[in-house]
Design a protein around this motif. Structure first.
Motif: not given
Length: 139
Positions: A38-45
């Motif tokens: 996760t990052v602020p206001h986002g993510f990667a799966l």
């Protein structure tokens, strides 16, 4: 982020492919090799198995785009994939998603193929999926 939070962010960030539900995220997160960054206001799966990683989805809240968050999420995905001993990574992206394709290209991903008419759109048409690859090097 909880599966409900992932689904809510995915719903505002995605057009193609269709947004995933909280149940779909919860189910994915139980599978072997699947990981979330996760990052602020986002993510990667992503998923990493047998030396290869796949970026399953990357989402950034549209209200917070153009701030480098997508690049940060992608870098975090790559770092976690390396930590899981992946040396190659793959993804697919909608052919008409110029911003995402540019993000991946800037990060060193190369287009390797195309799946014609892969994504169905609500208007009854379809959009190609562009296949991309990146060598991650040793973990």
């Amino acid at each position: 982020m909880t599966p409900a939070e992932l689904a809510a962010l995915h719903a505002v960030a995605m057009r193609i492919p269709r947004p995933w539900s909280a149940t779909e995220f919860a189910d994915l997160l139980t599978l072997p090799g699947v990981f979330l960054v996760t990052v602020p206001h986002g993510f990667a799966l992503g998923r990493a198995v047998a030396g290869e990683a796949e970026l399953l989805t990357l989402a950034v809240d549209p209200a917070h785009r153009r701030k480098g968050l997508g690049a940060r999420a992608l870098a975090a995905f790559e770092a976690e994939a390396r930590a899981r001993d992946a040396v190659e990574a793959h993804l697919e992206v909608a052919a008409d998603n110029a911003a995402a394709r540019a993000l991946y290209a800037r990060a060193g991903w190369a287009e390797t193929g195309c799946r014609p008419r892969y994504y169905r759109v609500t208007e009854g048409g379809a959009v190609d999926a562009v296949l991309m690859h990146r060598h991650l090097g040793a973990g």
